[in-house]
Design an enzyme around this catalytic site. Structure first.
Site, PDB file in Angstrom:
ATOM      1  N   ASP A  99       1.649  -6.732  -4.380  1.00  0.00           N
ATOM      2  CA  ASP A  99       0.777  -6.691  -3.211  1.00  0.00           C
ATOM      3  C   ASP A  99       1.299  -7.825  -2.332  1.00  0.00           C
ATOM      4  O   ASP A  99       1.468  -8.955  -2.820  1.00  0.00           O
ATOM      5  CB  ASP A  99      -0.668  -6.963  -3.658  1.00  0.00           C
ATOM      6  CG  ASP A  99      -1.659  -6.822  -2.521  1.00  0.00           C
ATOM      7  OD1 ASP A  99      -1.434  -7.425  -1.460  1.00  0.00           O
ATOM      8  OD2 ASP A  99      -2.651  -6.106  -2.698  1.00  0.00           O
TER       9      ASP A  99
ATOM     10  N   THR B 261       0.808  -1.225   0.000  1.00  0.00           N
ATOM     11  CA  THR B 261       0.000   0.000   0.000  1.00  0.00           C
ATOM     12  C   THR B 261       0.837   1.268   0.000  1.00  0.00           C
ATOM     13  O   THR B 261       0.487   2.248  -0.657  1.00  0.00           O
ATOM     14  CB  THR B 261      -0.913  -0.005   1.259  1.00  0.00           C
ATOM     15  OG1 THR B 261      -1.814  -1.095   1.142  1.00  0.00           O
ATOM     16  CG2 THR B 261      -1.691   1.280   1.398  1.00  0.00           C
TER      17      THR B 261
HETATM   18  N1  ASP Z   1      -2.677  -5.645   0.386  1.00  0.00           N
HETATM   19  C1  ASP Z   1      -1.657  -4.714   0.811  1.00  0.00           C
HETATM   20  C2  ASP Z   1      -0.342  -5.456   0.854  1.00  0.00           C
HETATM   21  O1  ASP Z   1      -0.119  -6.193   1.767  1.00  0.00           O
HETATM   22  C3  ASP Z   1      -2.009  -4.140   2.138  1.00  0.00           C
HETATM   23  C4  ASP Z   1      -1.006  -3.165   2.695  1.00  0.00           C
HETATM   24  O2  ASP Z   1       0.062  -2.941   2.218  1.00  0.00           O
HETATM   25  O3  ASP Z   1      -1.331  -2.544   3.730  1.00  0.00           O
HETATM   26  O4  ASP Z   1       0.475  -5.304  -0.020  1.00  0.00           O
END
Ligand code: ASP
Length: 339
Positions: free
Chosen positions: A57, A12
């Site tokens: 991700d 993220t």
């Molecule tokens: N789905 C994202 C990831 O783990 C969530 C995040 O980064 O907070 O890459």
């Protein structure tokens, strides 16, 4: 001023919106520098950013990514004083745990961080994470171990858990004190007791069939559990039990299967489903039977650290008595001593 290498793996923190939702995006280094243009007053250490390929991700992350991280750390270890890994939060504690077991004793800090809201979005926590991680990287009291910096805390990497989906204080270590508390100042309640030394960067042999989890729950199918336990590719299993480590017995049938699996050489770890506290295998008759079945009581290790520990030890070629011996002890402060 110390110099820091930042390894950006995705997550993220550097994501941008797309028609499908957030997706990883290149160029986080330049964007960070632009956001930190007022960096001088922050007195941050100098840092370089390497973007790992492919940016992902972290939900897509598999153990071979741990090998790529270890290889990058090995290549750059002599040139930098500390390392920050930017990763998605979904599997950050798995990576931090795995790297702690792979690298072993460290003489420089490796700090994982990420964010709940992408860099540049309103109320983003990305800059706070990066600035905190950089300040910690440069701090002489930061433990020489794999840790995880998030919100207002520095946690031991292999003790950390993602405890909130929405809150900005997304990580905690319910069974271990924070390594540091970030308020107006940075406070280190106690020095790390972990051994300092030269890391072991050797990759692990990745075998996605080797490790599995058997979560126990009311209404679970014994038939399905037997299918998993009969799988000859299995080398290590986490039995995810109730309370102080109690399983269902299925009138002894599940225990007989576990005994047979143990005799076949599969390492069996008992990990509690409770967020806090340790396994006391034998407090109840149901749990005591696991002692006879050769199941190792894993004290207060987290599920994530148990999976990472099994994956790394098996991936380094350990098996049989040797594997069990190492599983019975804390390798890098991941659990209290076992009962
Ligand atoms: N789905 C994202 C990831 O783990 C969530 C995040 O980064 O907070 O890459």
């Amino acid at each position: 001023m110390p110099s820091v290498l930042m390894l950006y793996t995705g997550g993220t923190i550097g994501m941008q919106p797309s028609s499908q939702g957030y997706v990883p995006c290149a160029g986080v280094g330049e964007r960070l520098v632009a956001h930190l243009a007022l960096g001088d007053p922050y007195r941050l250490p100098v840092f370089d950013v390497i973007e790992m390929q492919p940016l992902i991700d972290s939900a897509e992350l598999m153990p071979e990514a741990w090998n790529r991280l270890a290889a990058q750390l090995e290549n750059h270890w002599p040139r930098y004083d500390a390392f920050v890994v930017l990763q998605g939060t979904d599997t950050m504690e798995y990576s931090a745990s795995a790297l702690s077991f792979m690298l072993g004793a460290l003489d420089k800090p490796v700090i994982f961080t990420g964010s709940q809201i992408p860099l540049g979005e309103p109320r983003s926590d990305a800059l706070n994470s990066v600035v905190s991680a950089l300040q910690l990287a440069a701090h002489p009291d930061t433990p020489r171990e794999v840790s995880l910096a998030f919100h207002d805390r520095l946690l031991r990497g292999n003790r950390a858990r993602k405890v909130r989906t929405q809150g900005l204080d997304a990580f905690d270590s319910p069974n271990f004190p924070w390594l540091a508390e970030l308020g107006i100042g940075i406070r280190f309640p106690q020095p790390s007791a972990l051994l300092i030394g030269k890391p072991n960067f050797a990759p692990i042999e990745v075998d996605d069939e080797a490790v599995a989890v058997l979560p126990l729950h009311p209404g679970m199918s014994l038939r399905r559990a037997k299918v998993l336990l009969a799988d000859k590719t299995l080398k290590g299993l986490v039995l995810y039990t109730y309370g102080v480590g109690n399983p269902l017995s299925f009138e002894g049938e599940l225990l007989d299967c576990l005994k047979a699996v143990n005799e076949r050489g599969v390492a069996l770890l008992n990990v509690t489903q409770c967020a806090q506290g340790e396994v006391v295998q034998g407090a109840y008759a149901t749990g005591a039977a696991l002692n006879q079945a050769g199941v190792i009581a894993s004290s207060d290790i987290t599920l994530e650290a148990a999976i990472a520990k099994l994956t790394v030890l098996i991936g380094r070629g350990l098996d049989g008595c040797e594997l069990r011996k190492v599983l019975k002890s804390a390798v890098r402060g991941e659990c209290d001593s076992m009962r």
